[in-house]
Design an enzyme around this catalytic site. Structure first.
Site, mmCIF file in Angstrom:
data_model
loop_
_atom_site.group_PDB
_atom_site.id
_atom_site.type_symbol
_atom_site.label_atom_id
_atom_site.label_comp_id
_atom_site.label_asym_id
_atom_site.label_seq_id
_atom_site.Cartn_x
_atom_site.Cartn_y
_atom_site.Cartn_z
ATOM 1 N N LYS A 72 0.810 -1.223 0.000
ATOM 2 C CA LYS A 72 0.000 0.000 0.000
ATOM 3 C C LYS A 72 0.843 1.273 0.000
ATOM 4 O O LYS A 72 0.498 2.246 -0.662
ATOM 5 C CB LYS A 72 -0.963 0.016 1.182
ATOM 6 C CG LYS A 72 -2.089 -0.976 1.052
ATOM 7 C CD LYS A 72 -3.043 -0.854 2.224
ATOM 8 C CE LYS A 72 -4.190 -1.829 2.075
ATOM 9 N NZ LYS A 72 -5.233 -1.579 3.078
ATOM 10 N N ASP A 108 -9.736 3.172 2.375
ATOM 11 C CA ASP A 108 -9.775 2.622 3.733
ATOM 12 C C ASP A 108 -10.395 3.604 4.725
ATOM 13 O O ASP A 108 -11.070 3.189 5.665
ATOM 14 C CB ASP A 108 -8.365 2.251 4.202
ATOM 15 C CG ASP A 108 -7.824 0.989 3.545
ATOM 16 O OD1 ASP A 108 -8.631 0.144 3.118
ATOM 17 O OD2 ASP A 108 -6.590 0.849 3.470
#
Length: 152
Positions: A72, A108
């Protein structure tokens, strides 16, 4: 999706490992239910080939991909553009191929806020929180908690 043909649009998951992920089953079931000619594939990508794998999204004409651990934070350097949240956090979990330009997003934060707003009793959203983790998802959770008034 009932079959794969020359018009099937490809999406996927980039991570290492990916064998355990439920994302392919979940996304492919949603595509089928929505009668979309898409497929979602898992791609186990080693760190040393991450940039090449992400650049392949455009070469292969993929719609985009999700990014998971441990990539990520590294993936932010492999895309053409970052959303403001992704730039702030230094982590992405979603890549969109827009006319051969790759944009990185961090969903997220919104995902955690969705769960936080629906799963915790009143009063829990203020004050203090204990966060265990230091990766891209943990950074997103910190931002989400700050947006809900958690001070420390």
């Amino acid at each position: 999706m009932t079959y794969i043909d020359g018009r099937t649009r490809v999406t996927g998951l980039i991570g290492d490992p990916v064998e355990h992920s439920l994302s392919p089953a979940m996304h492919n079931a949603a595509y089928k239910k929505s009668a979309l000619n898409y497929c979602y594939l898992p791609f186990c990508v080693r760190t040393e080939t991450l940039n090449a794998a992400i650049k392949a999204i455009t070469a292969l004409g993929m719609v985009g991909a999700n990014v998971t651990a441990p990539h990520k934070e590294r993936a932010v350097h492999c895309v053409d553009r970052l959303s403001p949240e992704a730039a702030f956090l230094g982590a992405i979990n979603t890549i969109k191929n827009d006319n051969n330009h790759l944009s990185g997003y961090n969903t997220d934060v919104d995902g955690f806020l969705y769960l936080l707003d629906r799963g915790l009793p009143d009063g829990v959203n203020k004050g203090r929180a204990l966060l265990m983790g230091a990766g891209g998802a943990a950074k997103a959770v910190c931002l989400a908690l700050a947006r809900r008034g958690v001070e420390s």
